[in-house]
Design a protein around this motif. Structure first.
Motif, PDB file in Angstrom:
ATOM      1  N   GLU A  72       0.825  -1.202   0.000  1.00 46.08           N
ATOM      2  CA  GLU A  72       0.000   0.000   0.000  1.00 46.08           C
ATOM      3  C   GLU A  72       0.864   1.258   0.000  1.00 46.08           C
ATOM      4  N   ALA A  73       2.033   1.192   0.626  1.00 42.98           N
ATOM      5  CA  ALA A  73       2.949   2.335   0.592  1.00 42.98           C
ATOM      6  C   ALA A  73       3.426   2.600  -0.832  1.00 42.98           C
ATOM      7  N   ASP A  74       3.697   1.537  -1.589  1.00 42.95           N
ATOM      8  CA  ASP A  74       4.086   1.697  -2.988  1.00 42.95           C
ATOM      9  C   ASP A  74       2.949   2.315  -3.803  1.00 42.95           C
ATOM     10  N   PHE A  75       1.731   1.830  -3.572  1.00 43.03           N
ATOM     11  CA  PHE A  75       0.596   2.379  -4.299  1.00 43.03           C
ATOM     12  C   PHE A  75       0.365   3.831  -3.915  1.00 43.03           C
ATOM     13  N   GLN A  76       0.485   4.141  -2.626  1.00 48.53           N
ATOM     14  CA  GLN A  76       0.318   5.522  -2.173  1.00 48.53           C
ATOM     15  C   GLN A  76       1.301   6.449  -2.869  1.00 48.53           C
ATOM     16  N   ARG A  77       2.518   5.992  -3.034  1.00 53.82           N
ATOM     17  CA  ARG A  77       3.567   6.825  -3.631  1.00 53.82           C
ATOM     18  C   ARG A  77       3.184   7.277  -5.036  1.00 53.82           C
ATOM     19  N   ILE A  78       2.722   6.371  -5.869  1.00 54.77           N
ATOM     20  CA  ILE A  78       2.406   6.722  -7.244  1.00 54.77           C
ATOM     21  C   ILE A  78       1.008   7.330  -7.347  1.00 54.77           C
ATOM     22  N   ALA A  79       0.055   6.806  -6.578  1.00 57.21           N
ATOM     23  CA  ALA A  79      -1.330   7.258  -6.713  1.00 57.21           C
ATOM     24  C   ALA A  79      -1.525   8.667  -6.173  1.00 57.21           C
ATOM     25  N   THR A  80      -0.801   9.044  -5.129  1.00 54.67           N
ATOM     26  CA  THR A  80      -0.915  10.403  -4.609  1.00 54.67           C
ATOM     27  C   THR A  80      -0.492  11.416  -5.659  1.00 54.67           C
ATOM     28  N   ALA A  81       0.612  11.141  -6.336  1.00 50.52           N
ATOM     29  CA  ALA A  81       1.091  12.058  -7.373  1.00 50.52           C
ATOM     30  C   ALA A  81       0.119  12.113  -8.550  1.00 50.52           C
ATOM     31  N   LEU A  82      -0.386  10.957  -8.975  1.00 50.83           N
ATOM     32  CA  LEU A  82      -1.339  10.941 -10.089  1.00 50.83           C
ATOM     33  C   LEU A  82      -2.607  11.706  -9.736  1.00 50.83           C
ATOM     34  N   ALA A  83      -3.119  11.463  -8.531  1.00 51.11           N
ATOM     35  CA  ALA A  83      -4.356  12.124  -8.115  1.00 51.11           C
ATOM     36  C   ALA A  83      -4.150  13.627  -7.972  1.00 51.11           C
ATOM     37  N   LYS A  84      -3.035  14.012  -7.379  1.00 51.37           N
ATOM     38  CA  LYS A  84      -2.763  15.435  -7.196  1.00 51.37           C
ATOM     39  C   LYS A  84      -2.684  16.131  -8.552  1.00 51.37           C
ATOM     40  N   TYR A  85      -2.013  15.503  -9.487  1.00 47.24           N
ATOM     41  CA  TYR A  85      -1.880  16.109 -10.812  1.00 47.24           C
ATOM     42  C   TYR A  85      -3.228  16.238 -11.506  1.00 47.24           C
ATOM     43  N   TRP A  86      -3.958  15.138 -11.625  1.00 50.46           N
ATOM     44  CA  TRP A  86      -5.117  15.115 -12.520  1.00 50.46           C
ATOM     45  C   TRP A  86      -6.359  15.755 -11.909  1.00 50.46           C
ATOM     46  N   ILE A  87      -6.674  15.424 -10.670  1.00 50.35           N
ATOM     47  CA  ILE A  87      -7.883  15.971 -10.063  1.00 50.35           C
ATOM     48  C   ILE A  87      -7.769  17.487  -9.918  1.00 50.35           C
ATOM     49  N   CYS A  88      -6.591  17.955  -9.543  1.00 53.33           N
ATOM     50  CA  CYS A  88      -6.408  19.401  -9.415  1.00 53.33           C
ATOM     51  C   CYS A  88      -6.463  20.101 -10.772  1.00 53.33           C
ATOM     52  N   LYS A  89      -6.087  19.403 -11.830  1.00 58.67           N
ATOM     53  CA  LYS A  89      -6.201  19.960 -13.181  1.00 58.67           C
ATOM     54  C   LYS A  89      -7.660  20.057 -13.616  1.00 58.67           C
ATOM     55  N   ARG A  90      -8.469  19.117 -13.200  1.00 60.15           N
ATOM     56  CA  ARG A  90      -9.859  19.058 -13.656  1.00 60.15           C
ATOM     57  C   ARG A  90     -10.774  20.013 -12.899  1.00 60.15           C
ATOM     58  N   GLN A  91     -10.412  20.370 -11.688  1.00 58.45           N
ATOM     59  CA  GLN A  91     -11.298  21.205 -10.886  1.00 58.45           C
ATOM     60  C   GLN A  91     -11.650  22.542 -11.547  1.00 58.45           C
ATOM     61  N   PRO A  92     -10.699  23.335 -12.055  1.00 58.33           N
ATOM     62  CA  PRO A  92     -11.097  24.623 -12.643  1.00 58.33           C
ATOM     63  C   PRO A  92     -12.083  24.480 -13.793  1.00 58.33           C
ATOM     64  N   MET A  93     -11.879  23.503 -14.665  1.00 64.11           N
ATOM     65  CA  MET A  93     -12.788  23.310 -15.793  1.00 64.11           C
ATOM     66  C   MET A  93     -14.170  22.898 -15.326  1.00 64.11           C
ATOM     67  N   MET A  94     -14.207  22.024 -14.332  1.00 65.74           N
ATOM     68  CA  MET A  94     -15.495  21.551 -13.863  1.00 65.74           C
ATOM     69  C   MET A  94     -16.265  22.656 -13.152  1.00 65.74           C
ATOM     70  N   VAL A  95     -15.589  23.427 -12.303  1.00 64.16           N
ATOM     71  CA  VAL A  95     -16.277  24.505 -11.593  1.00 64.16           C
ATOM     72  C   VAL A  95     -16.785  25.552 -12.576  1.00 64.16           C
ATOM     73  N   ALA A  96     -16.007  25.849 -13.608  1.00 68.98           N
ATOM     74  CA  ALA A  96     -16.453  26.814 -14.614  1.00 68.98           C
ATOM     75  C   ALA A  96     -17.723  26.333 -15.304  1.00 68.98           C
TER      76      ALA A  96
END
Length: 542
Positions: A366-390
Motif C-alpha cells: 500500500e505504501a508503494d501504491f500511495q507513492r504513485i497514486a498520490t502524485a497521479l491524483a494530485k496532478y489530474w484531479i487538481c487539473k480538472r477542478q477549474p474546468m469543472m467549476v467553470a
C-alpha cells in the motif's frame, strides 16, 4: 408586480452533505464504517445555514496584519474574523488536523479523508492550516525528541488559537516555509542560512516568500546549514513565553483563498531546532509535502462536489423554455458529465486515503501504491477542478456570476490546489521520479488495475497503452503519462466499485474517446438517470 420574485432556486441549505452514495460506499470499502454516524453529523452541519454564513464571512472579511501594537512594539499578528475561528474549531474538533496519527483504529485516515470531502465543500481557506498540521507529523517523527514533545498537542482535538508558549496550550497548529523569492519550486536554491549554537539550537536568517497561516504555532522550514539544506522547527513563541523573531513583511493579495492569510516572514536570528539529519532537509520535509498533496486532491474533489451540488440544485428549481432545466436533455447530459467527473475524483481520493491508512500500519504494498497514486491524483484531479467549476457555474448562468451565489468563491479557489505543493509540471515529474526510484510502484499500480480488466474494452486498451509508457518514461511526455495513468486508474476503480451506469459512461467518454473535450459531450446511450441518481439529495424541505 415589479417586485415579485419568481423562478429562483431557494438556498441550498438544510441538507446532509455526507448523503453521497459514492463517498459512503468508499468509506465502508476502505475500512472506516465505524465513522458513518460522525460523518453524517458533520454533513448536516456542513449543509446548514450557519456553516454557509461562516464561510461567507470568513472570506468577505479578510485577515488583517498587525505588525506593531499601539506602543510601537513589534507583534507580527494576524487578526481573523470570528467566523474563521468557528470553521477552524469544527475542523480541529472533528479530527481533520493531526488526530488520525494518534488514533490506532484501522481506517482513521480514511475517516478523516471523508470528513475533508464533506467539510471542504463549505470553505477551503481554513483547510490550509488544518492540512499542514495533519501533514507535519510524519516529518516531525524524523526527530523523535521533538515529536515526543509536540505530537500529543498536534494530534489534539482542541482548537486553541493565540500566540502563547506551545507547551502551555491545549492544542497546536503547524505550517511550513519552503519557497523563497529566488527559488520558487526549486527549494534547493533557498538562501536562508542556519547557524548552530552551543546549546543545540540554531539561528536562522532569511526571507520566505510564501508561508501560509502565519498564526500557527510551529513551522517546518528549510535553510542552508553548514552540512547542506536542512529542515528546522521554528516556533512562533519560544518555550519561555517570549516571541521568536518572525517578522511578517506583508500578506499576499491572492486570487482566492481570501479567508486564509499567506505571508512573507523574515527570519533574523530566529531560534530553530534541527529536524532530521543535517543536509537532508528535502528528504525530511517531503514527508510533509506528500501528505499535503493528498489534501490538495481531497480539496479539489470537495470543491468539485460543491460545484456539482449547486448546479444540480439550481437546475432542479429553475424553469426555462417550458420546463425545469434539469428535465432538458442537453442540460441533463452536462450535469451527468459533471457527476462522472466528481464521482471519479471521490473514488480515487478515498482509495488513496485507504492506502495512506494501511501504509501507516506497515503495509509496504500500500505504501508503494500511495507513492504513485498520490502524485497521479494530485496532478489530474487538481487539473480538472477549474474546468469543472467553470462549467457548473455556467449551469447557473448570470445567477452564478454574482457573489451571493457562492460560485465565484468556488471558481477563485479552483486553481489553487493545482499550484500549491507543486504545480502541474512538478507533480508530473514526481510521477516519473516515483517510477524511476521505486520500480515497485509500477507493480502496485498494475495490481490495482488488474481486477478491473476484461470488463471494459476501453479500459483494457487504455491500460495497455499506459503500461508501455510506464516502461520508458521521459520528461517531455510526463504530463501525458500522468494524465493517462490517472484516467486509467479512475476507470479501473469505477469498474470495480461504481454502478455500471457510471463506470460504462466514464470508460467510453474518458478512455474510449467517444466523449468530446468539453463537458456535456457524453456518447449516446449512456444511462443519464443512473448517473444523476448518485448526486447528493435535495434538502429535506424540497
Amino acid at each position: 408586480m415589479t417586485h415579485e420574485v419568481v423562478n429562483q432556486a431557494p438556498p441550498l441549505i438544510g441538507h446532509d452533505v455526507a448523503a453521497d452514495p459514492a463517498l459512503l460506499e468508499a468509506l465502508v470499502r476502505e475500512g472506516a464504517e465505524w465513522h458513518l454516524g460522525d460523518l453524517h453529523a458533520l454533513g448536516r452541519l456542513a449543509g446548514s445555514e450557519e456553516a454557509q454564513r461562516w464561510a461567507d464571512e470568513a472570506n468577505r472579511y479578510s485577515p488583517v496584519l498587525r505588525t506593531h501594537d499601539r506602543y510601537g512594539h513589534r507583534i507580527d499578528e494576524v487578526e481573523f474574523h470570528p467566523s474563521w475561528h468557528e470553521l477552524m474549531g469544527v475542523a480541529v474538533e472533528h479530527g481533520l488536523a493531526g488526530a488520525p496519527w494518534a488514533d490506532p483504529r484501522p481506517g482513521a485516515h480514511v475517516a478523516r479523508a471523508a470528513d475533508m470531502l464533506v467539510w471542504g465543500t463549505v470553505e477551503q481557506g481554513h483547510i490550509c492550516p488544518i492540512s499542514m498540521t495533519y501533514a507535519v507529523i510524519p516529518a516531525l517523527r524524523a526527530q523523535p525528541d521533538l515529536a515526543t514533545v509536540y505530537e500529543p498537542l498536534l494530534t489534539s482535538r482542541v482548537y486553541d488559537p493565540g500566540l502563547r508558549a506551545p507547551l502551555g496550550k491545549a492544542g497546536l497548529l503547524a505550517g511550513m516555509g519552503m519557497t523563497e523569492k529566488q527559488g520558487g519550486s526549486d527549494v534547493r536554491a533557498n538562501s536562508t542560512v542556519a547557524v548552530p549554537e552551543t546549546d543545540g539550537t540554531w539561528r536562522l536568517t532569511g526571507h520566505k516568500w510564501f508561508t501560509s497561516a502565519p498564526m500557527n504555532d510551529l513551522f517546518l522550514v528549510l535553510a542552508q546549514a553548514p552540512g547542506g539544506l536542512s529542515c528546522f522547527l521554528v516556533p512562533r513563541v519560544l518555550p519561555d513565553g517570549s516571541r521568536n523573531t518572525f517578522r511578517i513583511q506583508r500578506l499576499k493579495d491572492k486570487l482566492g483563498n481570501r479567508s486564509n492569510a499567506s505571508s512573507e516572514p523574515e527570519f533574523d536570528g530566529t531560534v530553530a531546532w534541527l529536524v532530521g539529519p543535517e543536509g537532508r532537509g528535502v528528504r525530511t520535509i517531503i514527508e510533509m509535502v506528500t501528505m499535503t498533496r493528498l489534501d490538495c486532491g481531497l480539496g479539489s474533489a470537495a470543491g468539485m462536489r460543491a460545484a456539482l451540488m449547486q448546479a444540480v440544485h439550481h437546475t432542479r428549481h429553475r424553469s426555462a423554455f417550458g420546463g425545469l432545466l434539469i428535465d432538458k436533455p442537453l442540460m441533463r447530459t452536462v450535469l451527468a458529465d459533471l457527476a462522472l467527473e466528481s464521482e471519479a475524483a471521490t473514488c480515487l481520493m478515498m482509495r488513496v486515503a485507504g492506502a495512506v491508512d494501511r501504509a501507516s500500519h506497515g503495509d509496504s504494498g500500500e505504501a508503494d501504491f500511495q507513492r504513485i497514486a498520490t502524485a497521479l491524483a494530485k496532478y489530474w484531479i487538481c487539473k480538472r477542478q477549474p474546468m469543472m467549476v467553470a462549467e457548473a457555474l455556467e449551469c447557473l448562468g448570470g445567477n452564478g456570476y454574482v457573489e451571493e451565489s457562492g460560485m465565484p468563491r468556488l471558481y477563485r479557489e479552483a486553481p489553487l490546489n493545482g499550484i500549491w505543493e507543486g504545480s502541474g509540471n512538478v507533480t508530473a515529474l514526481d510521477v516519473l521520479r516515483a517510477l524511476r526510484t521505486s520500480p515497485s510502484t509500477v507493480d502496485a499500480l498494475a495490481a490495482e488495475i488488474a481486477p478491473a480488466l476484461g470488463a471494459s474494452s476501453y479500459l483494457d486498451v487504455a491500460w495497455a497503452s499506459v503500461a508501455k509508457l510506464l516502461t520508458s518514461p521521459d520528461e517531455a511526455s510526463a504530463r501525458q503519462l500522468a494524465e493517462r495513468a490517472a484516467l486509467v486508474l479512475q476507470g479501473a476503480l469505477l469498474v470495480r466499485y461504481a454502478p455500471a451506469a457510471v463506470a460504462d459512461a466514464f470508460c467510453a467518454a474518458r478512455l474510449g474517446g467517444e466523449g468530446g473535450l468539453a463537458f456535456g459531450t457524453l456518447p449516446a446511450g449512456v444511462d443519464i438517470d443512473g448517473i444523476l441518481a448518485r448526486v447528493p439529495p435535495l434538502p429535506s424541505s424540497d
